[in-house]
Design a protein around this motif. Structure first.
Motif, PDB file in Angstrom:
ATOM      1  N   SER A 359      38.604  25.838  56.592  1.00 12.52           N
ATOM      2  CA  SER A 359      37.384  25.246  55.851  1.00 12.52           C
ATOM      3  C   SER A 359      36.430  26.566  55.167  1.00 12.52           C
ATOM      4  O   SER A 359      35.968  26.372  54.109  1.00 12.52           O
ATOM      5  N   ILE A 360      36.694  27.811  55.649  1.00  9.78           N
ATOM      6  CA  ILE A 360      35.971  29.039  54.946  1.00  9.78           C
ATOM      7  C   ILE A 360      36.610  29.432  53.814  1.00  9.78           C
ATOM      8  O   ILE A 360      35.956  29.461  52.648  1.00  9.78           O
ATOM      9  N   GLN A 361      38.158  29.220  53.779  1.00 16.10           N
ATOM     10  CA  GLN A 361      38.810  29.271  52.843  1.00 16.10           C
ATOM     11  C   GLN A 361      38.382  28.474  51.423  1.00 16.10           C
ATOM     12  O   GLN A 361      38.082  28.993  50.365  1.00 16.10           O
ATOM     13  N   GLN A 362      38.288  27.018  51.892  1.00 11.66           N
ATOM     14  CA  GLN A 362      37.918  26.352  50.849  1.00 11.66           C
ATOM     15  C   GLN A 362      36.446  26.575  50.150  1.00 11.66           C
ATOM     16  O   GLN A 362      36.281  26.301  49.049  1.00 11.66           O
ATOM     17  N   ILE A 376      41.240  35.244  45.135  1.00  6.22           N
ATOM     18  CA  ILE A 376      42.767  35.361  45.636  1.00  6.22           C
ATOM     19  C   ILE A 376      43.024  34.962  46.969  1.00  6.22           C
ATOM     20  O   ILE A 376      42.096  35.350  47.689  1.00  6.22           O
ATOM     21  N   ILE A 377      43.891  34.232  47.386  1.00  9.34           N
ATOM     22  CA  ILE A 377      44.102  33.901  48.703  1.00  9.34           C
ATOM     23  C   ILE A 377      45.320  34.596  49.103  1.00  9.34           C
ATOM     24  O   ILE A 377      46.660  34.608  48.520  1.00  9.34           O
ATOM     25  N   ALA A 378      44.943  35.431  50.423  1.00  9.16           N
ATOM     26  CA  ALA A 378      45.856  36.470  50.782  1.00  9.16           C
ATOM     27  C   ALA A 378      46.046  36.260  52.137  1.00  9.16           C
ATOM     28  O   ALA A 378      45.500  35.773  53.142  1.00  9.16           O
ATOM     29  N   SER A 379      47.181  36.638  52.460  1.00  6.68           N
ATOM     30  CA  SER A 379      47.903  37.123  53.963  1.00  6.68           C
ATOM     31  C   SER A 379      48.548  35.677  54.719  1.00  6.68           C
ATOM     32  O   SER A 379      47.973  34.658  54.672  1.00  6.68           O
ATOM     33  N   GLN A 380      49.943  36.156  55.127  1.00  2.00           N
ATOM     34  CA  GLN A 380      50.854  34.999  55.717  1.00  2.00           C
ATOM     35  C   GLN A 380      51.199  33.947  54.959  1.00  2.00           C
ATOM     36  O   GLN A 380      51.407  32.989  55.314  1.00  2.00           O
ATOM     37  N   LEU A 381      50.893  33.891  53.697  1.00  2.00           N
ATOM     38  CA  LEU A 381      51.503  32.731  52.708  1.00  2.00           C
ATOM     39  C   LEU A 381      52.890  32.316  53.174  1.00  2.00           C
ATOM     40  O   LEU A 381      53.242  31.481  53.164  1.00  2.00           O
ATOM     41  N   ALA A 397      53.356  24.106  52.927  1.00  2.00           N
ATOM     42  CA  ALA A 397      51.912  23.364  52.853  1.00  2.00           C
ATOM     43  C   ALA A 397      51.059  24.153  52.634  1.00  2.00           C
ATOM     44  O   ALA A 397      49.968  23.721  51.883  1.00  2.00           O
ATOM     45  N   ASP A 398      50.817  25.396  53.078  1.00  2.00           N
ATOM     46  CA  ASP A 398      49.650  26.172  53.078  1.00  2.00           C
ATOM     47  C   ASP A 398      49.546  26.758  51.618  1.00  2.00           C
ATOM     48  O   ASP A 398      48.318  26.686  50.811  1.00  2.00           O
ATOM     49  N   VAL A 399      50.500  27.156  51.077  1.00  2.00           N
ATOM     50  CA  VAL A 399      50.552  27.363  49.532  1.00  2.00           C
ATOM     51  C   VAL A 399      50.364  26.602  48.606  1.00  2.00           C
ATOM     52  O   VAL A 399      49.250  26.592  47.896  1.00  2.00           O
ATOM     53  N   SER A 400      50.781  25.009  49.026  1.00  2.00           N
ATOM     54  CA  SER A 400      50.462  24.046  48.187  1.00  2.00           C
ATOM     55  C   SER A 400      48.813  23.489  48.220  1.00  2.00           C
ATOM     56  O   SER A 400      48.292  23.484  47.336  1.00  2.00           O
ATOM     57  N   GLU A 401      48.217  24.020  49.311  1.00  2.00           N
ATOM     58  CA  GLU A 401      46.671  23.781  49.565  1.00  2.00           C
ATOM     59  C   GLU A 401      46.074  24.652  48.586  1.00  2.00           C
ATOM     60  O   GLU A 401      44.824  24.237  47.972  1.00  2.00           O
TER      61      GLU A 401
END
Ligand SMILES: Nc1ncnc2c1ncn2[C@@H]1O[C@H](COP(=O)(O)OP(=O)(O)O)[C@@H](O)[C@H]1O
Ligand SMILES: C=C(OP(=O)(O)O)C(=O)O
Ligand SMILES: [K+]
Ligand SMILES: [Mg+2]
Length: 573
Positions: A359-362, A376-381, A397-401
């Motif tokens: 939720s924080i990412q969003q 930038i979305i980073a780490s463990q993708l 699914a995480d990358v898609s989100e």
């Protein structure tokens, strides 16, 4: 342009509570830590455009760049994008940008070129690892690739920051911590390598700050220890969660279900070593500096003034890494002060309960969009791809989100730095991005996100309104592309912020602006030595792009220009 051009000229202007239980979201068997070529289209004069030579295709569909001729008649095109344009069609180029951390697995010239061909938009070097000579080699190799092969790969230097981390493991890349083993974490200074299970800690306050009963998380929980005894500079700990401990792994201290921030919270965000690295980055002409463990806007402002004073006008974007509780408290002011943001989920997930990270990412992605800063979305993708050639379904699914949230960029860390399948990991990011972006367009999911006015000056407001209108028109008319002619890149970023359905071709005469735009959603940056005459700019662009088969007669285009603050709609002649 004797086309149906309509021109409008506007006035210039807590983690799990039970201390010894395994983290519920990290399976105990996970052992590894969290972790275009450009074608210079050249012609001796614009009148030569009709006889413009075709590039030479080589078997894998990559085109050999042509020699540069007179700069006034050239356009630098990212060949990876060009290949995507040819393969997927005009409207289906990838919008989401890709950042690759360069490490031992990818620092060779061939590997770097393979990443660039595979769609790397930004190369990241992490100053936590390697020495300056190594980093210099990588930065120069990327520059060479850009110069010789026409790519526009930007370089991001990521500072080490004042995090607490372990020292080296006597040259070994990793060591296994077994259940129940007793390890000693020490602040004794040591230039020599220590015996097994004695680990150096880089923070002098460590032995004083920890208490018996505290938990020590290695790299956010990839292995865990409980503090059982303190003996001066040595802290004895028992392994409660076995795992693989990597050299220089990050350490966090937990007490009663939350992270302990004692004197380590007082450490400067930018350490003295970081300042030396920053001087190095300025001297090497990096495009972005990412600041680790940002706590407030102040440090970003300070660094920006420092860069302005030091770099003699060259522009370096400052990226704020959001990876601490303090950063979350001051989120908006940090984003406003920065030139871009990284959701650094690795350390963030070690400081807050994991289930809060999505939720924080969003929230960060939305705020960056409102404030017009790339995120930038980073780490463990694709963490499992460090070891395996295919990702898990959950990773996809995480990358898609992240793509669905319309973040500007996705980042690979260990996957590209030291994993076994860097190019495959990059190609997974590429294909998932393309598929989700297409799905979004097919569903016609124009999001309801209402963009607030972000500009402070009236002139900027005009640019912003032009971009908002252009994006809306582009969607409603189904145009093939928006062209934006931009000096400093600002108008291109305002357009990217609107996330239109069609690609955005951004033309700038500056190679550094072009590289920086490569971090932003949907922008295909070209370098074009433009003139003040929009008519001739457009004619030249159309000829050059048509010669490459990148646009065709009849394509519908909206063209914007920041210096003129103009908007035109036209068919390619
Ligand atoms: N320059 C380098 N030299 C050696 N190893 C590196 C380098 N850069 C990255 N790595 C390796 O890749 C892993 C993942 O990179 P990254 O996520 O940037 O670092 P970290 O895990 O320390 O946050 C690191 O843990 C390290 O093992
Ligand atoms: C990207 C991150 O920072 P670093 O890799 O430097 O720890 C992170 O913590 O997610
Ligand atoms: K770092
Ligand atoms: Mg981090």
């Amino acid at each position: 342009m004797a086309t149906a051009a309509r021109t409008l000229h506007l006035p210039a202007p807590p983690k799990p509570s039970s201390p010894s239980s395994h983290h519920p979201l990290i399976p105990s068997h996970i052992r590894l830590r969290r972790r275009s070529r450009v074608h210079r289209i050249a012609a001796s004069s614009s009148s030569d455009l009709t006889s413009f030579p075709e590039p030479t295709p080589i078997p894998n569909g990559v085109y050999v760049p042509l020699a540069a001729a007179h700069p006034a008649a050239t356009i630098d095109v990212d060949a990876a994008t060009e290949a995507e344009l040819r393969e997927n069609g005009f409207r289906s180029t990838r919008r989401t940008k890709l950042v690759c951390t360069v490490g031992p697995a990818t620092c060779g010239a061939d590997e770097l070129e393979a990443l660039a061909v595979g769609g790397m938009n930004v190369a990241r070097v992490n100053m936590c690892h390697g020495d300056r000579e190594w980093h210099r080699g990588v930065i120069r190799a990327v520059r060479k690739l850009n110069d010789e092969k026409g790519f526009a790969v930007a370089v991001m230097m990521d500072t080490e920051g004042s995090e607490i981390h372990m020292g080296d493991l006597g040259g070994a890349p990793s060591a296994k911590a077994e259940d129940g083993e007793v390890w000693t974490f020490t602040i004794r200074s040591s230039d020599t390598s220590l015996p097994d299970r004695i680990i150096h800690v880089n923070y002098d306050g460590f032995a004083e700050d920890v208490k018996v009963g505290d938990e020590l998380f290695v790299d956010g929980g990839m292995a865990r220890f409980e503090v059982i005894e303190k003996l001066g500079p040595d802290v004895k700990c028992r392994c409660t969660d076995p795992g693989l401990v990597l050299a220089r792994a990050n350490l966090t201290i937990w007490r009663d279900g939350s992270v302990v921030r004692e004197r380590n919270a007082m450490l400067p965000t930018i350490s003295s070593k970081d300042w030396l690295d920053i001087d190095f980055g300025i001297a090497e002409g990096v495009d972005f500096i990412a600041v680790s463990f940002v706590k407030s806007a102040e440090v970003i402002n300070h660094l920006k003034s420092y860069i302005t004073a030091r770099s003699g006008g060259s522009d370096i974007g400052v990226i704020a890494k959001i990876e601490s509780i303090d950063a979350l408290k001051n989120l908006e002011e940090i984003i406003r002060a920065s030139d871009g943001v990284m959701v650094a989920r690795g350390d963030l997930g070690a400081q807050i309960p994991l289930e809060q990270v999505p939720s924080i990412q969003q929230r960060i992605v939305k705020m960056c969009r409102q404030l017009n800063k790339p995120v930038i979305i980073a780490s463990q993708l694709l963490e499992s791809m460090i070891e395996y050639p295919t990702p898990t379904r959950a990773e996809v699914a995480d990358v898609s989100e992240a793509v669905r949230q319309r973040a500007d960029a996705l980042m690979l860390s260990g996957e590209s730095a030291m994993g076994r399948y860097p190019e495959k990991a990059l190609s997974v990011l590429r294909s998932v991005s393309l598929r989700i972006e297409r799905w979004w367009r097919e569903q016609k999911r124009h999001e309801a996100l209402e963009l607030y006015n972000v500009s402070s000056s009236f002139s900027d407001k005009i640019s912003e309104e032009i971009c908002n209108s252009a994006a809306k028109m582009a969607n409603n008319l189904g145009v093939d592309a928006v062209f934006v002619y931009t000096k400093d890149g600002h108008m291109a970023s305002l357009l990217s912020r609107c996330r239109p359905d069609c690609p955005i071709f951004a033309f700038t005469s500056s190679t550094s602006v072009r590289r920086r735009l490569n971090l932003q959603w949907g922008l295909i940056p070209f370098r074009l030595s433009d003139s003040d005459d929009m008519e001739s700019n457009l004619n030249r662009t159309f000829s050059l792009l048509k010669a490459r088969g990148m646009v065709q007669s009849g394509d519908l285009v909206i063209a914007l220009c920041d210096t003129l603050q103009s908007i035109q709609v036209m068919n390619v002649p």
